[in-house]
Design a protein around this motif. Structure first.
Motif, mmCIF file in Angstrom:
data_model
loop_
_atom_site.group_PDB
_atom_site.id
_atom_site.type_symbol
_atom_site.label_atom_id
_atom_site.label_comp_id
_atom_site.label_asym_id
_atom_site.label_seq_id
_atom_site.Cartn_x
_atom_site.Cartn_y
_atom_site.Cartn_z
ATOM 1 N N ASN A 175 0.810 -1.219 0.000
ATOM 2 C CA ASN A 175 0.000 0.000 0.000
ATOM 3 C C ASN A 175 0.845 1.271 0.000
ATOM 4 O OD1 ASN A 175 -2.187 -1.681 0.101
ATOM 5 N ND2 ASN A 175 -2.666 -1.303 2.245
ATOM 6 N N TYR A 176 2.163 1.140 0.003
ATOM 7 C CA TYR A 176 3.075 2.283 0.053
ATOM 8 C C TYR A 176 4.003 2.249 -1.155
ATOM 9 C CZ TYR A 176 1.517 2.858 4.868
ATOM 10 O OH TYR A 176 0.750 3.051 5.984
ATOM 11 N N GLU A 177 4.619 3.393 -1.430
ATOM 12 C CA GLU A 177 5.533 3.480 -2.568
ATOM 13 C C GLU A 177 6.726 2.550 -2.410
ATOM 14 O OE1 GLU A 177 6.656 7.376 -3.878
ATOM 15 O OE2 GLU A 177 4.655 8.166 -3.475
ATOM 16 N N THR A 178 7.274 2.491 -1.194
ATOM 17 C CA THR A 178 8.420 1.626 -0.931
ATOM 18 C C THR A 178 8.207 0.887 0.382
ATOM 19 O OG1 THR A 178 9.669 3.278 0.335
ATOM 20 C CG2 THR A 178 9.993 3.271 -2.067
ATOM 21 N N ALA A 179 8.932 -0.190 0.557
ATOM 22 C CA ALA A 179 8.862 -0.936 1.817
ATOM 23 C C ALA A 179 9.376 -0.067 2.967
ATOM 24 C CB ALA A 179 9.675 -2.219 1.720
ATOM 25 N N GLU A 180 10.407 0.736 2.707
ATOM 26 C CA GLU A 180 10.948 1.625 3.750
ATOM 27 C C GLU A 180 9.884 2.597 4.224
ATOM 28 O OE1 GLU A 180 13.862 5.280 3.438
ATOM 29 O OE2 GLU A 180 15.001 3.406 3.382
ATOM 30 N N THR A 181 9.135 3.183 3.302
ATOM 31 C CA THR A 181 8.064 4.114 3.667
ATOM 32 C C THR A 181 7.008 3.416 4.516
ATOM 33 O OG1 THR A 181 8.412 5.279 1.580
ATOM 34 C CG2 THR A 181 6.378 5.744 2.733
ATOM 35 N N ALA A 182 6.678 2.189 4.168
ATOM 36 C CA ALA A 182 5.683 1.426 4.927
ATOM 37 C C ALA A 182 6.163 1.161 6.350
ATOM 38 C CB ALA A 182 5.382 0.105 4.216
ATOM 39 N N VAL A 183 7.408 0.737 6.485
ATOM 40 C CA VAL A 183 7.950 0.422 7.808
ATOM 41 C C VAL A 183 8.037 1.685 8.660
ATOM 42 C CG1 VAL A 183 9.998 -0.382 9.037
ATOM 43 C CG2 VAL A 183 9.137 -1.661 7.063
ATOM 44 N N VAL A 184 8.506 2.787 8.078
ATOM 45 C CA VAL A 184 8.614 4.045 8.833
ATOM 46 C C VAL A 184 7.229 4.525 9.260
ATOM 47 C CG1 VAL A 184 9.207 6.500 8.618
ATOM 48 C CG2 VAL A 184 10.821 4.751 7.841
ATOM 49 N N ALA A 185 6.237 4.433 8.380
ATOM 50 C CA ALA A 185 4.875 4.838 8.745
ATOM 51 C C ALA A 185 4.340 3.990 9.893
ATOM 52 C CB ALA A 185 3.953 4.728 7.524
ATOM 53 N N ALA A 186 4.602 2.684 9.847
ATOM 54 C CA ALA A 186 4.136 1.804 10.923
ATOM 55 C C ALA A 186 4.871 2.083 12.226
ATOM 56 C CB ALA A 186 4.308 0.348 10.514
ATOM 57 N N CYS A 187 6.159 2.341 12.159
ATOM 58 C CA CYS A 187 6.920 2.690 13.367
ATOM 59 C C CYS A 187 6.371 3.969 13.979
ATOM 60 C CB CYS A 187 8.401 2.871 13.032
ATOM 61 S SG CYS A 187 9.280 1.345 12.663
ATOM 62 N N THR A 188 6.064 4.945 13.138
ATOM 63 C CA THR A 188 5.512 6.218 13.619
ATOM 64 C C THR A 188 4.171 5.995 14.293
ATOM 65 O OG1 THR A 188 6.662 7.396 11.857
ATOM 66 C CG2 THR A 188 4.807 8.531 12.898
ATOM 67 N N ARG A 189 3.310 5.204 13.658
ATOM 68 C CA ARG A 189 1.993 4.916 14.235
ATOM 69 C C ARG A 189 2.127 4.178 15.565
ATOM 70 N NH1 ARG A 189 -0.472 3.147 9.758
ATOM 71 N NH2 ARG A 189 0.013 0.954 10.142
ATOM 72 N N ALA A 190 2.997 3.191 15.624
ATOM 73 C CA ALA A 190 3.202 2.444 16.872
ATOM 74 C C ALA A 190 3.722 3.359 17.975
ATOM 75 C CB ALA A 190 4.167 1.287 16.647
ATOM 76 N N ALA A 191 4.663 4.231 17.645
ATOM 77 C CA ALA A 191 5.224 5.151 18.644
ATOM 78 C C ALA A 191 4.164 6.127 19.147
ATOM 79 C CB ALA A 191 6.415 5.907 18.055
ATOM 80 N N GLU A 192 3.294 6.594 18.255
ATOM 81 C CA GLU A 192 2.222 7.502 18.677
ATOM 82 C C GLU A 192 1.250 6.792 19.613
ATOM 83 O OE1 GLU A 192 0.555 8.814 14.983
ATOM 84 O OE2 GLU A 192 2.154 10.284 14.646
ATOM 85 N N TRP A 193 0.839 5.568 19.259
ATOM 86 C CA TRP A 193 -0.084 4.814 20.113
ATOM 87 C C TRP A 193 0.551 4.510 21.457
ATOM 88 C CZ3 TRP A 193 -2.041 0.712 16.078
ATOM 89 C CH2 TRP A 193 -2.879 1.350 15.156
ATOM 90 N N TRP A 194 1.810 4.124 21.438
ATOM 91 C CA TRP A 194 2.513 3.800 22.676
ATOM 92 C C TRP A 194 2.622 5.044 23.558
ATOM 93 C CZ3 TRP A 194 8.268 4.068 23.543
ATOM 94 C CH2 TRP A 194 8.615 3.473 24.776
ATOM 95 N N GLY A 195 2.929 6.188 22.957
ATOM 96 C CA GLY A 195 3.012 7.438 23.713
ATOM 97 C C GLY A 195 1.690 7.794 24.362
#
Length: 99
Positions: A54-74
């Motif tokens: 669903n993302y342009e690159t795998a790196e973009t997908a992983v970074v987006a998921a890391c960001t989402r996880a960090a926001e939820w965890w915060g």
């Protein structure tokens, strides 16, 4: 990929003792976890699934998921801190203001 490379790519930096784990799941998903390192083992404190297709690159997908996880965890950490602070107010309160 190291934690430094992941952060350089745009993932949020985690506090000391925490790290990201990325692993494949079924149906083309990746599972991104934030883990707390213990003495011998680590424990998951937050996790997010992402579909790299669903993302342009795998790196973009992983970074987006890391960001989402960090926001939820915060958010969870702030809620836990607020609950702890509210414990000072637990109990019966005298309507006449006496201790």
């Amino acid at each position: 990929m190291s934690m430094a490379e992941l952060v350089d790519a745009g993932a949020p930096e985690l506090p000391e003792g925490y790290f990201y784990r990325v692993r494949p799941e079924s149906f083309g998903l990746l599972l991104i976890e934030i883990r707390r390192q213990g003495r011998w083992f680590s424990a998951c404190v937050e996790s997010v699934h992402v579909r790299p297709g669903n993302y342009e690159t795998a790196e973009t997908a992983v970074v987006a998921a890391c960001t989402r996880a960090a926001e939820w965890w915060g958010t969870q950490r702030r809620d836990a801190e607020a609950q702890e602070a509210a414990r000072a107010w637990h109990g019966d309160h005298d309507p006449k203001g006496r201790a």
